[in-house]
Design a protein around this motif. Structure first.
Motif, short mmCIF file in Angstrom:
data_model
loop_
_atom_site.label_atom_id
_atom_site.label_comp_id
_atom_site.label_asym_id
_atom_site.label_seq_id
_atom_site.Cartn_x
_atom_site.Cartn_y
_atom_site.Cartn_z
N GLY A 1 0.60 -1.22 0.02
CA GLY A 1 -0.03 -0.07 0.02
C GLY A 1 0.87 1.38 0.00
O GLY A 1 0.45 2.26 -0.85
N TYR A 2 1.97 1.21 0.83
CA TYR A 2 2.78 2.36 0.90
C TYR A 2 3.38 2.61 -0.55
O TYR A 2 3.58 3.71 -1.06
CB TYR A 2 3.83 2.12 2.07
N GLU A 3 3.90 1.56 -1.18
CA GLU A 3 4.56 1.61 -2.45
C GLU A 3 3.64 2.16 -3.46
O GLU A 3 3.99 2.99 -4.29
CB GLU A 3 5.10 0.08 -2.99
N PHE A 4 2.54 1.69 -3.46
CA PHE A 4 1.61 2.15 -4.71
C PHE A 4 1.03 3.66 -4.11
O PHE A 4 0.50 4.30 -5.04
CB PHE A 4 0.43 1.47 -4.55
N ALA A 5 1.11 4.14 -2.77
CA ALA A 5 0.61 5.61 -2.66
C ALA A 5 1.64 6.15 -2.85
O ALA A 5 1.46 7.55 -3.11
CB ALA A 5 0.36 5.19 -1.15
N SER A 6 2.99 5.90 -2.74
CA SER A 6 4.06 6.69 -2.68
C SER A 6 4.59 6.92 -4.19
O SER A 6 5.39 8.06 -4.23
CB SER A 6 5.10 6.43 -1.68
N LYS A 7 4.04 6.37 -5.10
CA LYS A 7 4.67 6.57 -6.38
C LYS A 7 3.54 6.08 -7.50
O LYS A 7 2.50 5.55 -7.17
CB LYS A 7 5.93 5.68 -6.61
N PRO A 8 3.64 6.58 -8.76
CA PRO A 8 2.55 5.98 -9.72
C PRO A 8 2.42 4.58 -9.81
O PRO A 8 3.47 3.82 -9.44
CB PRO A 8 3.10 6.72 -10.98
N ALA A 9 1.36 3.97 -9.99
CA ALA A 9 1.04 2.64 -9.88
C ALA A 9 2.04 1.88 -10.98
O ALA A 9 2.61 0.90 -10.81
CB ALA A 9 -0.39 2.28 -10.29
N VAL A 10 2.04 2.49 -12.22
CA VAL A 10 2.83 1.98 -13.37
C VAL A 10 4.32 1.92 -12.98
O VAL A 10 4.99 1.06 -13.29
CB VAL A 10 2.77 2.76 -14.73
#
Length: 471
Positions: A269-278
């Motif tokens: 969740g942190y990874e996808f919240a802190s940077k664009p999903a792609v």
């Protein structure tokens, strides 16, 4: 011999299959022959024996991190695909086809769509779907043709979706070596896999591949079933044996799965919240982490998860024992200079730049990437070897850089259709040999080569050059 009542393509596929069953070598032999061929070429162009053997030995272990990532792609895909809830879903999917030929096409469609998300998941999911279909006694399905259809995700469209390591690499500046970043800049997915030209190409490849599946699938009279290959009817997810001692209670309790799963989901969740999903999904480690976390939660009990991992590991044997040979081949291509200090890779790139033009770039690059991909199959490592000179050539010739990446993606899938390396995880699930399915995939290759190269050239004409965008 093929039944006289079969269609022309089905007869051709059966003849190719009969030839492959007799003459096609084991996948490891294929890799070993590649080593000998490339080493011989290096010596022929002036590399000394000392330089040649050192390049091979130094490169032998160079792909170990990538090898482990690929092994975990297989393990993660297998763990998710064999989770009880997913296994029940596969059984439901297996009820859909009404004929053997329809089942083969159905497997091909599922495999190709799944590969756009994850090639590892596609291989295992497609293989388990074939096994489930094979358990339907009333469905006279050719097991070889269905196995070949399950492989189409890797042989046709995998690199056109999120599985594309080249597109992922180009979208993530932190993953690129500085030399490549200076040439290409950052290429977001909107400039590669999400181009409308790329989507059209993918759709056409799926449609044509399914047509070939239909016309090459043997009739019920000629079909060879799973029983003919000695493949049993055991399910992919045998029931969990009962607990036999008190020390096993944590293995059978969902507590650890839930807690570790929550930690994993929190990090994701942190990874996808802190940077664009792609950008987040472009990291192969994040990719594998996601599948392992989901697999752990879907299995619910650690013992079920660990049993699935144990069943998955044999499917990685080919990856583990062959990737070092491919690492040696890559090093022979790039680190064994001959006369004038030029390596085989430099000689190939010089030839490539010499004969290419703005109009012919896609055809030349596509053919070159396909041929090289036969000897150095790679989910991304080969792009690091090719990208500096082919992308510099694209800049010099004012070819759309994102489309150059897609040319590579579409072309590098072509040799997969007959190169047994990437078949290994699927073959492990199916209990088949490469020679059992390559007769059918060869027909796909014959059609795909002119189709892919022609579409790459035609669709590339609709794009204009955009200078590199630096981060």
């Amino acid at each position: 011999m093929p039944n006289a009542n079969e269609g022309a393509l089905a007869r051709a596929a059966l003849r190719s299959s009969a030839w492959a069953e007799r003459w096609f070598p084991d996948a490891w032999v294929f890799a070993a022959l590649g080593v000998i061929l490339v080493a011989g070429a290096a010596l022929a162009f002036g590399a000394t024996p000392t330089v040649t053997v050192n390049a091979f030995g130094d490169g032998f272990w160079s792909l170990i991190p990538f090898t482990m990532q690929m092994a975990f792609v297989v393990i993660g895909g297998y763990v998710v695909a064999t989770a009880p809830v997913v296994a029940r879903f596969i059984e439901l999917l297996a009820r859909v086809p009404r004929s053997g030929r329809g089942a083969v096409c159905y497997v091909g469609l599922v495999s190709m769509l799944a590969s756009l998300l994850s090639w590892g998941f596609s291989l295992v999911f497609g293989g388990l779907l074939v096994r489930a279909l094979a358990r339907r006694g009333e469905l006279r399905m050719d097991y070889r043709a269905a196995g070949a259809a399950a492989y189409l995700g890797l042989g046709a469209v995998w690199a056109m979706g999120l599985s594309s390591s080249a597109a992922q690499l180009q979208a993530n500046p932190k993953s690129m070596p500085p030399g490549l970043l200076n040439i290409t800049g950052v290429l977001p997915f909107s400039q590669t896999i999400f181009l409308w030209q790329s989507i059209v190409l993918t759709a056409v490849l799926i449609a044509v591949s399914l047509l070939i599946c239909w016309f090459t699938a043997p009739s019920e009279a000629s079909a060879r079933t799973a029983e003919d290959f000695g493949v049993g009817e055991a399910t992919a997810t045998p029931p969990l044996p009962p607990r036999t001692r008190p020390g096993e209670w944590l293995e059978y309790s969902p507590l650890l799965s839930l807690l570790i799963g929550l930690l994993g989901l929190g990090w994701l969740g942190y990874e996808f919240a802190s940077k664009p999903a792609v950008t987040a999904i472009a990291n192969l480690n994040t990719y594998n982490f996601l599948f392992l976390t989901v697999g752990l939660l879907l299995h619910w009990r650690p013992r079920s998860f660990l049993n699935a991992v144990a069943r998955a590991v044999p499917s990685t044997a080919g990856v583990l024992i062959q990737f070092p040979l491919y690492g040696g081949i890559a090093a022979l291509l790039t680190h064994a200079p001959g006369l004038g200090g030029d390596t085989l890779a430099h000689r190939l790139s010089g030839l490539f730049v010499h004969i290419a033009s703005t109009e012919s770039f896609t055809l030349v690059m596509g053919a070159y990437s396909a041929i090289l991909g036969f000897f150095v199959p790679s989910g991304g490592g080969k792009w690091l070897v090719e990208a500096p000179y082919v992308m510099q050539a694209a800049n010099d010739l004012h070819v759309h850089l994102g489309w150059a990446v897609q040319v590579y993606n579409a072309a590098e899938a072509l040799p997969n259709l007959i190169n047994p390396f990437w078949m290994l995880p699927l073959l492990g699930v199916l209990g088949l040999k490469a020679r059992d399915v390559v007769g059918f995939t060869f027909i796909q290759l014959v059609v795909h080569v002119p189709l892919v190269l022609g579409l790459l050239w035609l669709l590339g004409m609709t794009l204009t050059y955009v200078p590199p965008v630096m981060p």
